[in-house]
Design a protein around this motif. Structure first.
Motif, PDB file in Angstrom:
ATOM      1  N   THR A  70       0.859  -1.182   0.000  1.00  0.00           N
ATOM      2  CA  THR A  70       0.000   0.000   0.000  1.00  0.00           C
ATOM      3  C   THR A  70       0.890   1.226   0.000  1.00  0.00           C
ATOM      4  O   THR A  70       1.973   1.220   0.580  1.00  0.00           O
ATOM      5  CB  THR A  70      -0.914   0.039   1.240  1.00  0.00           C
ATOM      6  N   GLY A  71       0.434   2.263  -0.666  1.00  0.00           N
ATOM      7  CA  GLY A  71       1.211   3.497  -0.715  1.00  0.00           C
ATOM      8  C   GLY A  71       2.401   3.369  -1.655  1.00  0.00           C
ATOM      9  O   GLY A  71       2.475   2.480  -2.483  1.00  0.00           O
ATOM     10  N   GLY A  72       3.339   4.262  -1.518  1.00  0.00           N
ATOM     11  CA  GLY A  72       4.521   4.233  -2.366  1.00  0.00           C
ATOM     12  C   GLY A  72       4.375   5.180  -3.543  1.00  0.00           C
ATOM     13  O   GLY A  72       3.280   5.603  -3.897  1.00  0.00           O
ATOM     14  N   THR A  73       5.474   5.530  -4.156  1.00  0.00           N
ATOM     15  CA  THR A  73       5.484   6.469  -5.267  1.00  0.00           C
ATOM     16  C   THR A  73       6.329   5.909  -6.401  1.00  0.00           C
ATOM     17  O   THR A  73       7.433   5.423  -6.169  1.00  0.00           O
ATOM     18  CB  THR A  73       6.084   7.824  -4.817  1.00  0.00           C
ATOM     19  N   ILE A  74       5.792   5.998  -7.614  1.00  0.00           N
ATOM     20  CA  ILE A  74       6.562   5.623  -8.794  1.00  0.00           C
ATOM     21  C   ILE A  74       7.071   6.914  -9.416  1.00  0.00           C
ATOM     22  O   ILE A  74       6.289   7.828  -9.690  1.00  0.00           O
ATOM     23  CB  ILE A  74       5.684   4.864  -9.818  1.00  0.00           C
TER      24      ILE A  74
END
Length: 113
Positions: A70-74
């Motif tokens: 869940t979450g995170g940034t590409i």
């Protein structure tokens, strides 16, 4: 050190080798037991396990390498081969897929503004 190998009983009526007496009437199958004691202690150690497992991906390295569930940034370009489903944008019928000024993708029943 392990003791000498013994013949394994092949039926419940072959008893005495392992239990010193008759099998109880409810017994089924064959059960064997060998007390290894500390026989393997010199083979499996913390040092040998650490050395063997060091080639594998650790949890801390994975946290720095892969996105969390869940979450995170590409950052950078992303290519997706196949369908993308946005579960937070589900509804009934067709709709517009809109992108607001903050970069958020949302579903709208009217044309995007």
């Amino acid at each position: 050190m392990a003791g000498p190998a013994l013949a394994v009983p092949t039926s419940p009526s072959d008893h005495g080798l392992f239990d010193g007496g008759a099998f109880p009437p409810q017994a089924g199958g064959i059960v064997t037991y060998v007390d290894l004691g500390n026989t393997l202690a010199s083979y499996v150690t913390q040092v040998s396990l650490t050395s063997t497992l060091s080639a594998y991906l650790t949890a801390s390295a994975a946290a720095k390498t892969f996105l969390p569930f869940t979450g995170g940034t590409i950052t950078g370009n992303a290519s997706i081969n196949g369908e993308v489903t946005l579960t937070s944008a589900t509804g009934t019928g067709n709709a517009y897929a809109c992108l607001n000024a903050s970069g958020q993708l949302y579903r709208s029943s009217t044309a995007c503004q």
